[in-house]
Design an enzyme around this catalytic site. Sequence first.
Site, short mmCIF file in Angstrom:
data_model
loop_
_atom_site.label_atom_id
_atom_site.label_comp_id
_atom_site.label_asym_id
_atom_site.label_seq_id
_atom_site.Cartn_x
_atom_site.Cartn_y
_atom_site.Cartn_z
N SER A 271 4.55 0.34 7.39
CA SER A 271 4.28 1.51 8.21
C SER A 271 5.32 1.69 9.44
O SER A 271 6.53 1.72 9.08
CB SER A 271 2.86 1.50 9.00
OG SER A 271 2.38 2.69 9.41
N ASP A 334 0.19 8.40 0.03
CA ASP A 334 0.16 7.90 1.28
C ASP A 334 0.90 9.16 2.39
O ASP A 334 1.73 9.37 2.32
CB ASP A 334 0.85 6.70 1.40
CG ASP A 334 1.03 6.09 2.71
OD1 ASP A 334 0.40 6.75 3.96
OD2 ASP A 334 1.23 4.95 2.76
N HIS A 385 -2.86 3.63 2.52
CA HIS A 385 -1.84 3.33 3.39
C HIS A 385 -2.19 1.80 3.39
O HIS A 385 -1.23 1.03 4.29
CB HIS A 385 -1.90 4.00 4.51
CG HIS A 385 -0.78 3.68 5.65
ND1 HIS A 385 0.78 3.91 5.11
CD2 HIS A 385 -0.71 3.22 6.87
CE1 HIS A 385 1.34 3.67 6.13
NE2 HIS A 385 0.68 3.07 6.99
#
Length: 446
Positions: A271, A334, A385
Site C-alpha cells: 500500500s 483493489d 487490499h
Amino acid sequence: MATKGMVPRPTINHTGFPTEVRSHSHPFGQVHLPKKTMTPKQSLVNFASVAAPSMGAAAASTSYDYNLACFWREIQGLNNWEDLVEPLHPLLRKEIIRYGEFVAACYKAFDLDPNSKRYLNCKYGRRSMLREIGMEDCGYQVTKYIYATPDIDIPIPNGESCGRWIGYVAVASDDAVRRLGRRDIMITFRGTVTNPEWITNLMSSLTPARLDPYDPRLDVKVEAGFLSLYTSDENDKFGLGSCRQQLLSEVSRLLKEYKGEDVTITLAGHSMGSSLAVLLAYDIAELGLNRKEMDGEIPVTVFSFGGPRVGNSAFKERCEDLGVKVLRIVNVNDPITKLPGVFFNEKFKVLGGKFELPWSCSCYAHVGVEIVLDFFNMQNPSCVHDLQTYIGLLKCRKIARMQKDGDRVDFLDRASELFLSAHNINMFPWIEVASNMVNMFQSQRT
C-alpha cells in the site's frame, strides 16, 4: 483516533481465485541490458519439477537455494522478468512470497495498543524483532528501524506529529549469502494505519520531486503526500532526521561495509509502503548511490504489493532510464491500486493515442511490470487490499489448477484447508485500517 475494528478472516467460499496469474508488462524505456545468450525460460531450471511433492522437503529446499544462487539476477529483474511472469515462474513466486512475508512482519510487530509505552512503534527491540514474530531462521539481521511523519497542517485529534515506526532495514547474513548468491540489503515498509497517514494519502496533487540538488528535473513529479512522508523533517525534534535521511544514511553505510561483494538493494512494501519503496529506489538511483567505482551498477529492485501510483509519466520514464526495476503485485478488485489518477493515468489516450493533451504530463503512471491477481469477498470487502490475502493467493498454485479443471467441490474443500492451515498463512487482523479500507472500497463501487 481512527475508528478501530477487527477485520474478519476471508470466507473462502466467497473468494474468487484466478484460473491463471495474468501479467501486464509496461515497456521500459532506454534501459541497456547485457546481451542474452538464452532466455530465462531456457536457462532457469524447472523448479516445479525439482520441488515435486515426491521429493523430500530438504532436497527441494537445497534445489531452490541452488537455483536462486545461480539465477538471482533474473529474479531481481535483469531482463524485466521476461518469460517469468506468464506463467509465473515458481522460483519468482517463492521470492515474491518471501519478500511479502518480510513486509507482513511490519504489521505483526507494529504496536497499536494506545495504552502501550511503544504505541505506534515496534513492539520489540531491533535485534529480537524477527525472532519474536517467528522469523528467526529467515537469514537476515535487522540493522535499523525507520520512522516517518507526514508534514501536514490539518489539526487531527490525537494525531500529534511524532515519529511513527514505518519499517526496517535488514541485511542478509553470511549463511544467507551462500543461499541467495549475493549480499541482499532489504528495506521494507508497512502500509497506512494512522489518521495522519490516511490524510497524506489524500494529498493527491503532483509536485516536483527535486531529490537531486544538482539536477532538480522539474518535469519529474510525484504525489505530494508520499513525498511529504518521505522527506518531512518533523522527526528532527526527536533526533531522527527525515525518513529519507535515515534511509540514505543506512544504505550508504551498508554499501560501504560490503564493498567488493555482489550486492543487491531490494525494497518491498504494501500500500503506502510500496510508494515509499518506489520513491527510495528512484532516489538511490538518481543520486547514483548504487553506482560502482569501476563499471556497472548495484541492482535496485522493488516488490510492490497493492501499491498506488506514485508519480507522473516523466517519473515513470526516469525510473526506467535509471534501471530501477519494479514488480507490482495487484488485485484487480483493489481500489488502492487504481489511485491516484482514477481517470487521468497511463491509460488515458486521445484519438487512439495519436495526440497528447497539454495536461498529459500531469497524468499519473504506474512504474514497472505487473502481476495481476483476482479475488473478492462480499462478506469482507476490505480483504481485497489485505496483504496476507495477497500472500495467500500467491501460495495457491494447486487451487488455481483445480479451478481450471472445474472440480468445484474439491476446490472449495482444498482451498479452505489450505487457507486455514497455519503452515501456509497466518491471518492477523488489521485494527485501525479496517474501517477506512471498507469505506474507501465502498466509495469506489458506487
